[in-house]
Design a protein around this motif. Structure first.
Motif, PDB file in Angstrom:
ATOM      1  N   SER A 137      29.334  44.982  46.672  1.00  0.00           N
ATOM      2  CA  SER A 137      29.267  44.490  47.587  1.00  0.00           C
ATOM      3  C   SER A 137      30.271  43.391  48.106  1.00  0.00           C
ATOM      4  O   SER A 137      31.145  42.529  48.853  1.00  0.00           O
ATOM      5  CB  SER A 137      27.905  42.932  48.362  1.00  0.00           C
ATOM      6  OG  SER A 137      28.495  42.941  46.936  1.00  0.00           O
ATOM      7  N   ASP A 138      31.539  43.868  47.225  1.00  0.00           N
ATOM      8  CA  ASP A 138      32.042  42.547  46.606  1.00  0.00           C
ATOM      9  C   ASP A 138      33.562  43.519  48.483  1.00  0.00           C
ATOM     10  O   ASP A 138      33.846  44.505  48.590  1.00  0.00           O
ATOM     11  CB  ASP A 138      33.090  43.082  45.661  1.00  0.00           C
ATOM     12  CG  ASP A 138      34.312  42.420  45.596  1.00  0.00           C
ATOM     13  OD1 ASP A 138      35.311  41.926  46.736  1.00  0.00           O
ATOM     14  OD2 ASP A 138      34.912  41.954  43.677  1.00  0.00           O
ATOM     15  N   PRO A 139      33.876  42.009  49.054  1.00  0.00           N
ATOM     16  CA  PRO A 139      34.668  42.646  49.730  1.00  0.00           C
ATOM     17  C   PRO A 139      36.172  43.053  49.596  1.00  0.00           C
ATOM     18  O   PRO A 139      37.154  43.868  50.239  1.00  0.00           O
ATOM     19  CB  PRO A 139      34.488  41.452  51.401  1.00  0.00           C
ATOM     20  CG  PRO A 139      34.103  39.985  49.829  1.00  0.00           C
ATOM     21  CD  PRO A 139      33.784  40.973  48.877  1.00  0.00           C
ATOM     22  N   GLU A 140      36.710  43.231  48.621  1.00  0.00           N
ATOM     23  CA  GLU A 140      37.638  43.891  48.068  1.00  0.00           C
ATOM     24  C   GLU A 140      38.045  45.097  47.931  1.00  0.00           C
ATOM     25  O   GLU A 140      39.346  45.644  47.888  1.00  0.00           O
ATOM     26  CB  GLU A 140      38.514  42.612  46.208  1.00  0.00           C
ATOM     27  CG  GLU A 140      38.228  41.564  46.924  1.00  0.00           C
ATOM     28  CD  GLU A 140      39.417  40.740  48.070  1.00  0.00           C
ATOM     29  OE1 GLU A 140      40.554  41.431  47.566  1.00  0.00           O
ATOM     30  OE2 GLU A 140      39.580  40.229  48.103  1.00  0.00           O
ATOM     31  N   VAL A 141      36.844  45.634  47.630  1.00  0.00           N
ATOM     32  CA  VAL A 141      36.550  46.562  47.940  1.00  0.00           C
ATOM     33  C   VAL A 141      37.280  47.735  48.782  1.00  0.00           C
ATOM     34  O   VAL A 141      36.573  47.649  50.198  1.00  0.00           O
ATOM     35  CB  VAL A 141      35.187  47.557  47.214  1.00  0.00           C
ATOM     36  CG1 VAL A 141      35.458  49.224  47.561  1.00  0.00           C
ATOM     37  CG2 VAL A 141      34.817  47.081  45.706  1.00  0.00           C
ATOM     38  N   LYS A 142      38.458  48.788  49.189  1.00  0.00           N
ATOM     39  CA  LYS A 142      38.918  49.174  50.105  1.00  0.00           C
ATOM     40  C   LYS A 142      38.712  50.879  49.220  1.00  0.00           C
ATOM     41  O   LYS A 142      38.512  52.267  50.586  1.00  0.00           O
ATOM     42  CB  LYS A 142      40.260  48.682  49.978  1.00  0.00           C
ATOM     43  CG  LYS A 142      40.581  47.409  49.614  1.00  0.00           C
ATOM     44  CD  LYS A 142      39.743  47.018  51.524  1.00  0.00           C
ATOM     45  CE  LYS A 142      40.348  45.700  51.227  1.00  0.00           C
ATOM     46  NZ  LYS A 142      38.962  44.737  52.417  1.00  0.00           N
ATOM     47  N   ARG A 143      38.933  51.135  48.604  1.00  0.00           N
ATOM     48  CA  ARG A 143      38.963  53.228  47.978  1.00  0.00           C
ATOM     49  C   ARG A 143      38.238  52.797  46.765  1.00  0.00           C
ATOM     50  O   ARG A 143      37.940  51.766  45.767  1.00  0.00           O
ATOM     51  CB  ARG A 143      39.745  53.099  48.501  1.00  0.00           C
ATOM     52  CG  ARG A 143      41.725  52.664  47.377  1.00  0.00           C
ATOM     53  CD  ARG A 143      42.741  53.102  47.444  1.00  0.00           C
ATOM     54  NE  ARG A 143      43.055  53.365  48.972  1.00  0.00           N
ATOM     55  CZ  ARG A 143      43.783  51.420  49.633  1.00  0.00           C
ATOM     56  NH1 ARG A 143      44.205  51.252  47.825  1.00  0.00           N
ATOM     57  NH2 ARG A 143      44.209  51.869  50.494  1.00  0.00           N
ATOM     58  N   GLY A 144      38.211  54.334  46.305  1.00  0.00           N
ATOM     59  CA  GLY A 144      37.719  54.536  45.183  1.00  0.00           C
ATOM     60  C   GLY A 144      38.735  55.269  43.615  1.00  0.00           C
ATOM     61  O   GLY A 144      39.984  56.380  44.564  1.00  0.00           O
ATOM     62  N   ALA A 145      39.181  55.463  43.061  1.00  0.00           N
ATOM     63  CA  ALA A 145      39.569  56.672  42.131  1.00  0.00           C
ATOM     64  C   ALA A 145      38.838  57.426  41.090  1.00  0.00           C
ATOM     65  O   ALA A 145      37.309  56.623  40.324  1.00  0.00           O
ATOM     66  CB  ALA A 145      40.444  55.832  41.674  1.00  0.00           C
ATOM     67  N   ILE A 146      38.927  58.832  41.284  1.00  0.00           N
ATOM     68  CA  ILE A 146      38.819  59.355  40.350  1.00  0.00           C
ATOM     69  C   ILE A 146      39.642  59.901  38.738  1.00  0.00           C
ATOM     70  O   ILE A 146      40.505  60.164  39.731  1.00  0.00           O
ATOM     71  CB  ILE A 146      37.495  60.615  40.272  1.00  0.00           C
ATOM     72  CG1 ILE A 146      36.765  60.003  41.595  1.00  0.00           C
ATOM     73  CG2 ILE A 146      37.448  61.174  39.837  1.00  0.00           C
ATOM     74  CD1 ILE A 146      36.761  61.485  42.386  1.00  0.00           C
ATOM     75  N   LEU A 147      39.280  59.105  37.627  1.00  0.00           N
ATOM     76  CA  LEU A 147      39.720  59.616  36.678  1.00  0.00           C
ATOM     77  C   LEU A 147      39.530  60.942  35.751  1.00  0.00           C
ATOM     78  O   LEU A 147      38.652  60.791  35.859  1.00  0.00           O
ATOM     79  CB  LEU A 147      40.343  58.220  36.136  1.00  0.00           C
ATOM     80  CG  LEU A 147      40.861  56.787  36.550  1.00  0.00           C
ATOM     81  CD1 LEU A 147      40.518  56.392  36.029  1.00  0.00           C
ATOM     82  CD2 LEU A 147      42.216  57.151  36.462  1.00  0.00           C
ATOM     83  N   LYS A 148      40.542  62.055  35.513  1.00  0.00           N
ATOM     84  CA  LYS A 148      39.914  62.859  34.477  1.00  0.00           C
ATOM     85  C   LYS A 148      41.083  62.815  33.207  1.00  0.00           C
ATOM     86  O   LYS A 148      42.038  62.518  32.921  1.00  0.00           O
ATOM     87  CB  LYS A 148      40.319  63.790  35.158  1.00  0.00           C
ATOM     88  CG  LYS A 148      40.105  65.077  34.368  1.00  0.00           C
ATOM     89  CD  LYS A 148      40.258  66.411  35.734  1.00  0.00           C
ATOM     90  CE  LYS A 148      41.664  67.105  35.662  1.00  0.00           C
ATOM     91  NZ  LYS A 148      42.173  68.184  35.339  1.00  0.00           N
ATOM     92  N   GLN A 149      39.967  62.538  32.008  1.00  0.00           N
ATOM     93  CA  GLN A 149      40.870  63.444  30.960  1.00  0.00           C
ATOM     94  C   GLN A 149      39.570  64.490  30.050  1.00  0.00           C
ATOM     95  O   GLN A 149      38.761  64.561  30.434  1.00  0.00           O
ATOM     96  CB  GLN A 149      40.798  62.339  29.819  1.00  0.00           C
ATOM     97  CG  GLN A 149      41.556  61.156  29.831  1.00  0.00           C
ATOM     98  CD  GLN A 149      41.553  60.525  28.772  1.00  0.00           C
ATOM     99  OE1 GLN A 149      40.795  60.369  28.304  1.00  0.00           O
ATOM    100  NE2 GLN A 149      42.834  59.290  29.062  1.00  0.00           N
ATOM    101  N   HIS A 150      40.726  65.485  29.497  1.00  0.00           N
ATOM    102  CA  HIS A 150      40.305  66.136  28.683  1.00  0.00           C
ATOM    103  C   HIS A 150      39.413  65.934  27.131  1.00  0.00           C
ATOM    104  O   HIS A 150      39.340  64.600  27.029  1.00  0.00           O
ATOM    105  CB  HIS A 150      41.109  67.282  28.355  1.00  0.00           C
ATOM    106  CG  HIS A 150      41.444  68.500  29.129  1.00  0.00           C
ATOM    107  ND1 HIS A 150      40.605  69.556  29.679  1.00  0.00           N
ATOM    108  CD2 HIS A 150      42.605  68.479  29.770  1.00  0.00           C
ATOM    109  CE1 HIS A 150      41.927  70.512  30.507  1.00  0.00           C
ATOM    110  NE2 HIS A 150      43.129  69.122  30.369  1.00  0.00           N
TER     111      HIS A 150
END
Length: 125
Positions: free
Chosen positions: A59-72
């Motif tokens: 619910s944080d109003p600062e949230v604008k987008r997401g990221a998905i990080l991948k590592q083996h």
């Protein structure tokens, strides 16, 4: 709010291109216990990844987008899904832990593999 040790290392980012090296470099500092990841899924789909960003959005109003990080990972792929502000900084809870989740996927579906391509980071808006 970022923990002190992290905010000193991650200045405000201006673009996704500025953000990529910083998040990859600091990934192990933020999410130190890769061996302790409890959630293991057989296949991670792009649909499930995006659904997580919708259903678990803080619910944080600062949230604008997401990221998905991948590592083996020895069992497949380590994935971290985090939420970003408008400067592409990882948003954290009051305890300093980033909003999001980490898991291991034995496989990625074709759509997710195609979107990652030869990169280790996807930005989801």
């Amino acid at each position: 709010m970022l923990p002190d040790w992290l905010s000193k290392e991650l200045p405000k980012q201006k673009s996704v291109d500025d953000f990529v090296p910083s998040i990859i470099f600091n990934l192990n500092k933020w999410l130190q216990d890769l061996c302790k990841v409890r959630e293991v899924v057989s296949v991670m789909t792009y649909e499930n990844a995006v659904k997580y960003f919708v259903t678990e959005r803080p619910s944080d109003p600062e949230v604008k987008r997401g990221a998905i990080l991948k590592q083996h990972h020895q069992q497949g792929y380590y994935l971290a899904q985090v939420f970003l502000d408008s400067y592409n900084n990882v948003l954290c809870q009051t305890n300093g832990k980033p909003y999001g989740r980490q898991l291991v996927a034995r496989e990625l579906d074709e759509e997710l593999r195609d979107i990652f391509g030869n990169k280790d980071l996807i930005i989801v808006e």
